[in-house]
Design a protein around this motif. Structure first.
Motif, PDB file in Angstrom:
ATOM      1  N   HIS A   1     -11.513  32.629 -23.973  1.00  0.00           N
ATOM      2  CA  HIS A   1     -11.319  34.005 -24.448  1.00  0.00           C
ATOM      3  C   HIS A   1     -10.090  34.638 -23.804  1.00  0.00           C
ATOM      4  O   HIS A   1      -9.597  34.169 -22.785  1.00  0.00           O
ATOM      5  CB  HIS A   1     -12.580  34.849 -24.207  1.00  0.00           C
ATOM      6  CG  HIS A   1     -12.942  35.028 -22.772  1.00  0.00           C
ATOM      7  ND1 HIS A   1     -13.494  34.033 -21.997  1.00  0.00           N
ATOM      8  CD2 HIS A   1     -12.838  36.112 -21.960  1.00  0.00           C
ATOM      9  CE1 HIS A   1     -13.728  34.487 -20.785  1.00  0.00           C
ATOM     10  NE2 HIS A   1     -13.340  35.741 -20.724  1.00  0.00           N
TER      11      HIS A   1
ATOM     12  N   ASP B   1      -8.000  35.717 -16.576  1.00  0.00           N
ATOM     13  CA  ASP B   1      -8.416  34.607 -15.713  1.00  0.00           C
ATOM     14  C   ASP B   1      -8.772  33.344 -16.501  1.00  0.00           C
ATOM     15  O   ASP B   1      -9.151  32.331 -15.918  1.00  0.00           O
ATOM     16  CB  ASP B   1      -9.585  35.037 -14.807  1.00  0.00           C
ATOM     17  CG  ASP B   1     -10.744  35.662 -15.553  1.00  0.00           C
ATOM     18  OD1 ASP B   1     -10.523  36.351 -16.570  1.00  0.00           O
ATOM     19  OD2 ASP B   1     -11.901  35.462 -15.132  1.00  0.00           O
ATOM     20  N   HIS B   2      -8.649  33.415 -17.827  1.00  0.00           N
ATOM     21  CA  HIS B   2      -8.938  32.236 -18.662  1.00  0.00           C
ATOM     22  C   HIS B   2      -7.692  31.774 -19.422  1.00  0.00           C
ATOM     23  O   HIS B   2      -7.792  30.933 -20.298  1.00  0.00           O
ATOM     24  CB  HIS B   2     -10.086  32.564 -19.632  1.00  0.00           C
ATOM     25  CG  HIS B   2     -11.336  32.956 -18.898  1.00  0.00           C
ATOM     26  ND1 HIS B   2     -12.390  32.087 -18.689  1.00  0.00           N
ATOM     27  CD2 HIS B   2     -11.677  34.099 -18.268  1.00  0.00           C
ATOM     28  CE1 HIS B   2     -13.328  32.693 -17.968  1.00  0.00           C
ATOM     29  NE2 HIS B   2     -12.921  33.916 -17.708  1.00  0.00           N
TER      30      HIS B   2
ATOM     31  N   HIS C   1     -18.094  31.859 -14.814  1.00  0.00           N
ATOM     32  CA  HIS C   1     -18.188  32.217 -13.397  1.00  0.00           C
ATOM     33  C   HIS C   1     -19.631  32.041 -12.955  1.00  0.00           C
ATOM     34  O   HIS C   1     -20.546  32.499 -13.638  1.00  0.00           O
ATOM     35  CB  HIS C   1     -17.795  33.679 -13.172  1.00  0.00           C
ATOM     36  CG  HIS C   1     -16.457  34.022 -13.769  1.00  0.00           C
ATOM     37  ND1 HIS C   1     -15.271  33.792 -13.128  1.00  0.00           N
ATOM     38  CD2 HIS C   1     -16.134  34.560 -14.977  1.00  0.00           C
ATOM     39  CE1 HIS C   1     -14.260  34.180 -13.900  1.00  0.00           C
ATOM     40  NE2 HIS C   1     -14.764  34.652 -15.032  1.00  0.00           N
TER      41      HIS C   1
ATOM     42  N   ASP D   1     -17.583  33.576 -20.550  1.00  0.00           N
ATOM     43  CA  ASP D   1     -18.121  34.621 -19.673  1.00  0.00           C
ATOM     44  C   ASP D   1     -19.472  35.154 -20.135  1.00  0.00           C
ATOM     45  O   ASP D   1     -19.668  36.363 -20.315  1.00  0.00           O
ATOM     46  CB  ASP D   1     -17.099  35.755 -19.500  1.00  0.00           C
ATOM     47  CG  ASP D   1     -16.058  35.371 -18.459  1.00  0.00           C
ATOM     48  OD1 ASP D   1     -16.114  34.229 -17.962  1.00  0.00           O
ATOM     49  OD2 ASP D   1     -15.192  36.196 -18.141  1.00  0.00           O
TER      50      ASP D   1
HETATM   51 ZN   LIG Z   1     -13.714  35.573 -16.646  1.00  0.00          ZN
END
Ligand SMILES: [Zn+2]
Length: 279
Positions: A63, A67-68, A211, A168
């Protein structure tokens, strides 16, 4: 360090937010899903892959959250895929010349800003809408696209290996984070996404959240239920009793309570404005 969660499926955990990168063994190399966050961690992952005698032949971002969307030069120049909506969102983000500086500024409080390489950030190739599988030479990886958490979010189901890569969602440390900016009904979108994941849950032996901890078969329904209970509680406007929020939150994850409070407040304002039920 790579840890095997199923035959030919390995996970590399980042220190930052317990982010999980997933490596899937294919015929001529590996598929890499959400590579990780910090420079040295992605370099370490690239090393681990080459120690296996492999190269990265395809990438995938679940997505369009920063952080991805990262990548490291040592991972090579394989195509990096995302859903059409994911890729469009990133393109839109990057059309703002200040976008990368904004990410760096946003990372200020984490203390890792200078360790997050942004040169190859967000170079995502859009898969045509409704693409059912990642185009690569390896085990079938089913794309389960939905609109929870972020536009064009995809969970991936590696059917032959019984592995669900959840992006996520279904985390043991993070509560569901709703996409309050991009959709008309974030609660219903989230519930719909959980129903999609529930549709494959019976065939899942290992669940890898974006995560948090990898879960076994016994965890899948429990995590779906817990996320659903959280989202329903948000809709009803009461404080969910959830181990991820409040005093029971894991050490280092106390900030999740702030995330929870923030989205509860935003939803309350939203329903006041729209006159929608709940709150
Ligand atoms: Zn994330």
């Amino acid at each position: 360090m790579l840890r095997q969660v199923a035959e030919g499926v390995l996970v590399h955990e980042s220190e930052f937010c317990q982010s999980n990168a997933v490596v899937v063994q294919g015929r001529d190399g590996v598929l890499l899903i959400d590579p990780g966050v910090q420079d040295r961690e992605m370099a370490c992952l690239a090393n681990d892959v080459s120690d296996l005698g492999q190269t990265v032949v395809a990438g995938f971002s679940t997505h369009p959250d920063w952080d991805h969307l990262l990548w490291h030069p040592s991972l090579g120049a394989a195509p990096r895929y995302g859903t059409a909506r994911c890729a469009a969102t990133v393109r839109d983000q990057l059309s703002d010349p200040g976008a990368k500086a904004e990410i760096t500024a946003h990372l200020g409080p984490t203390g890792i800003a200078d360790q997050v390489p942004l040169d190859l950030y967000g170079l995502i190739t859009a898969l045509p809408a409704e693409t059912a599988r990642i185009p690569w030479d390896g085990p079938h990886v089913r794309i389960i696209e939905h609109q929870a958490h972020a536009p064009g979010h995809a969970a991936l189901f590696i059917e032959e290996r019984g592995v669900l890569v959840a992006g996520d969602m279904l985390s043991d440390v993070l509560v569901p984070m709703l996409d309050l900016d991009d959709t008309a009904d974030p609660i219903e979108d989230y519930l719909a996404a959980l129903r999609l994941l529930e549709g494959v849950a019976g065939d899942v032996d290992a669940l890898v959240p974006g995560h948090g901890s990898v879960g076994g078969a016994d965890q899948v329904h429990a995590r779906i239920e817990r996320d659903r209970a959280y989202v329903l509680a948000l809709r009803e406007g009461h404080l969910p009793s959830d181990p991820r929020v409040g005093p029971s939150a894991k050490a280092g994850w106390e900030w999740v309570s702030d995330v929870h409070n923030g989205q509860a407040q935003r939803l309350a304002r939203r329903s006041e404005r729209d006159g929608t039920p709940g709150f």
